[in-house]
Write an enzyme that holds these catalytic residues in place. Structure first.
Site, PDB file in Angstrom:
ATOM      1  N   TRP A 169      -3.181   2.249   1.765  1.00 34.70           N
ATOM      2  CA  TRP A 169      -3.369   1.230   1.423  1.00 34.70           C
ATOM      3  C   TRP A 169      -5.277   0.830   1.231  1.00 34.70           C
ATOM      4  O   TRP A 169      -4.899   1.322   2.411  1.00 34.70           O
ATOM      5  CB  TRP A 169      -2.499  -0.099   1.765  1.00 34.70           C
ATOM      6  N   ASP A 250       4.291  -0.194   8.994  1.00 34.55           N
ATOM      7  CA  ASP A 250       4.494  -1.420   7.920  1.00 34.55           C
ATOM      8  C   ASP A 250       5.329  -1.135   6.472  1.00 34.55           C
ATOM      9  O   ASP A 250       5.355  -0.596   6.165  1.00 34.55           O
ATOM     10  CB  ASP A 250       2.627  -1.262   6.756  1.00 34.55           C
ATOM     11  N   LYS A 286       6.907  -8.423  -2.344  1.00 34.47           N
ATOM     12  CA  LYS A 286       7.716  -7.622  -3.010  1.00 34.47           C
ATOM     13  C   LYS A 286       9.397  -8.153  -2.999  1.00 34.47           C
ATOM     14  O   LYS A 286      10.127  -8.056  -4.438  1.00 34.47           O
ATOM     15  CB  LYS A 286       7.482  -6.506  -3.254  1.00 34.47           C
TER      16      LYS A 286
HETATM   17  N1  PLA Z   1       1.080  -3.400   2.706  1.00 33.30           N
HETATM   18  C1  PLA Z   1       0.958  -2.270   1.425  1.00 33.30           C
HETATM   19  C2  PLA Z   1       1.203  -0.752   1.751  1.00 33.30           C
HETATM   20  C3  PLA Z   1       1.269  -2.848   0.510  1.00 33.30           C
HETATM   21  O1  PLA Z   1       0.475  -1.881  -0.555  1.00 33.30           O
HETATM   22  C4  PLA Z   1       0.533  -4.194   0.155  1.00 33.30           C
HETATM   23  C5  PLA Z   1      -0.011  -5.031  -0.899  1.00 33.30           C
HETATM   24  C6  PLA Z   1       0.597  -4.532   1.562  1.00 33.30           C
HETATM   25  C7  PLA Z   1       0.459  -4.265   2.478  1.00 33.30           C
HETATM   26  C8  PLA Z   1       0.327  -6.450   1.856  1.00 33.30           C
HETATM   27  O2  PLA Z   1       0.532  -7.140   0.901  1.00 33.30           O
HETATM   28  P1  PLA Z   1       1.069  -8.782   1.698  1.00 33.30           P
HETATM   29  O3  PLA Z   1      -0.219  -9.194   2.078  1.00 33.30           O
HETATM   30  O4  PLA Z   1       1.407  -9.610  -0.137  1.00 33.30           O
HETATM   31  O5  PLA Z   1       2.737  -8.890   1.635  1.00 33.30           O
HETATM   32  N2  PLA Z   1      -0.422  -3.657  -1.561  1.00 33.30           N
HETATM   33  C9  PLA Z   1      -0.387  -4.674  -3.226  1.00 33.30           C
HETATM   34  C10 PLA Z   1      -1.987  -5.776  -3.142  1.00 33.30           C
HETATM   35  C11 PLA Z   1       0.958  -4.842  -3.750  1.00 33.30           C
HETATM   36  C12 PLA Z   1      -2.162  -5.592  -2.558  1.00 33.30           C
HETATM   37  O6  PLA Z   1      -3.439  -5.018  -2.910  1.00 33.30           O
HETATM   38  O7  PLA Z   1      -2.764  -6.593  -2.154  1.00 33.30           O
HETATM   39  C13 PLA Z   1      -1.370  -3.676  -4.283  1.00 33.30           C
HETATM   40  O8  PLA Z   1      -1.270  -3.646  -5.259  1.00 33.30           O
HETATM   41  O9  PLA Z   1      -1.405  -1.748  -3.330  1.00 33.30           O
END
Ligand code: PLA
Length: 440
Positions: A169, A250, A286
């Site tokens: 991510w 995570d 989510k």
């Molecule tokens: N960790 C991972 C692996 C994630 O994919 C995301 C969110 C988070 C943490 C953090 O989410 P939160 O702070 O909202 O709880 N990833 C998303 C959204 C869904 C984003 O980028 O913020 C994504 O589209 O990858």
């Protein structure tokens, strides 16, 4: 952070992220003419975020057929955001409870929420919880939990290097670097097999210095949708423990990978059951659809109760100057659902329905590409797990799909399956087919 080289590194990263470093070492750009009268006249416009910026571009597109498959946000078959029924019920209970007040929560958040969150990820019969070896603090969703964990580690842990999977991510690198850690990567995804590079992963972790922190996606790896098998988790655990590495999980998708909360927590529980220490960042964005409520938790599993309580005392010192204490509403919704058997059961059904709809979208997209005879092997669409498909489409093909088909996705070829519906699958399949057959 108190070493000047670490300060410099953070400074360079923050300027790099803000787009102000044009050539290495040039530091602050100065342009007196563009400065005008403002003391901020030299501020350079920053690029949009690689994931959230996709939504910004999508919102500007007037096309009626536009489709946002960028950010991982669940949509119904009608393409609408979903507030879970069970969340509406919990909110109703909360609003009608006249005894509820709006006082500050403690620095560590809502006590019930913390206890129930630890149980959700570690299991209700977890010996670590029974032995009071776990400290849990409510944080601002998954991101805030990761950041608080990073800052605690930078202050109190002897190793400042964290290994994150390649790819991962996009926000991980920024969170951990700005939290005071040095980020390195370990091999994870093999583009040839579109599967896990277990050999490379084990080699890289084996050569990491003893004590290094290792970031692991608990399930539904983002962006690849590729998770280790149970046996591979066993190998990873053995190596991590034998090299005294520190696992940092995570967990942003518990329940979204398989539709089962316990199954998706297996990796974490495997590490906790060996008695060793670990960090876990949890998000309810989510799995409870609480995205904008910003509800999450950081749990630190320690060797014994005494260490856990001292660790918690220091977490308070990280949190207090950062945001003082967390918000009350989202955590109250979660606690209301988790502590009531009926609401909890209802939640598991709604969660399973979301996970199942995503799996159906995978099948439909795969079938649509097969029907079109789209060149290439697309079986990874049905094999991958969780919210995303890592399609293998390149940056040019993605740009083509956005320009010609108004389909928005991240430039690495990741698509959010949760944003797709039976109605939009044919449009996406047409776009992929055109991209693959016309753009190299
Ligand atoms: N960790 C991972 C692996 C994630 O994919 C995301 C969110 C988070 C943490 C953090 O989410 P939160 O702070 O909202 O709880 N990833 C998303 C959204 C869904 C984003 O980028 O913020 C994504 O589209 O990858």
């Amino acid at each position: 952070m108190n070493s000047s080289s670490a300060d410099r590194r953070l400074y360079m990263l923050s300027r790099h992220l803000a787009g102000t470093i044009s050539n290495e070492g040039s530091g602050i750009s100065s342009s007196p003419t563009s400065a005008g009268n403002s003391v901020f006249g030299n501020v350079v416009r920053a690029p949009e975020d690689p994931i959230l910026g996709v939504t910004v571009a999508y919102n500007k597109d007037p096309s009626p057929v536009k489709l946002n498959l960028g950010v991982g946000a669940y949509r119904t078959e009608e393409g609408k955001p979903l507030v879970l029924n069970v969340v509406r019920k919990a909110e109703h209970l909360l609003v009608n409870d006249r005894s509820r007040i709006k006082e500050y929560l403690p620095i560590v958040g809502l006590a019930d929420f913390n206890k129930l969150s630890a149980k959700l990820i570690l299991g209700s019969d977890s010996p670590a919880i029974q032995g009071n070896r776990v400290t849990t603090v409510q944080c601002l969703s998954g991101t805030g939990s990761l950041r608080v964990g990073a800052e605690f580690l930078a202050k109190h842990y002897y190793q400042r290097t964290i290994y994150i999977p390649n790819p991962t991510w996009g926000n991980h690198t920024k969170i951990f670097t700005l939290g005071g850690l040095t980020v390195k990567t370990y091999r994870y995804y093999d583009p040839v097999t579109r599967g896990l590079n277990i050999q490379g992963l084990l080699e890289d972790l084996n050569s990491a210095p003893s004590g290094s922190i290792v970031l692991l996606h608990a399930c539904a790896h983002n962006p690849t949708g590729v998770d280790p098998t149970f046996d591979q988790w066993g190998q990873i655990r053995q190596l991590i423990r034998s090299k005294n590495l520190l696992p940092f999980f995570d967990s942003a998708y518990q329940g979204f990978a398989s539709g089962n909360l316990d199954k998706d927590a297996e990796s974490v529980r495997m590490f906790v059951s060996d008695g060793g220490e670990c960090f876990i960042a949890q998000s309810y964005a989510k799995n409870m659809g609480l995205y904008g409520e910003r509800v999450g938790a950081l749990s630190i599993v320690c060797r014994n109760a005494d260490v856990a309580s001292r660790v918690e005392s220091q977490l308070k010192l990280v949190i207090r100057p950062m945001y003082s204490s967390p918000p009350i509403h989202g955590a109250s919704i979660v606690a209301t659902i988790l502590k009531d058997r009926n609401l909890y059961n209802e939640w598991t059904l709604e969660l399973k329905a979301m996970a199942d709809r995503i799996i159906t979208m995978r099948k439909q997209l795969f079938d649509a590409l097969s029907a079109r005879g789209t060149p290439g092997n697309w079986t990874h669409i049905i094999k991958q797990i969780g919210m995303f498909t890592f399609t293998g489409l390149n940056t040019k093909q993605v740009a083509f799909m956005t320009k010609e088909f108004h389909i928005y996705m991240t430039s690495d070829g990741r698509i959010s399956m949760a944003g797709l519906s039976s109605r939009t699958v044919p449009h996406l399949a047409d776009a992929i087919h055109a991209a693959v057959t016309t753009v190299g």
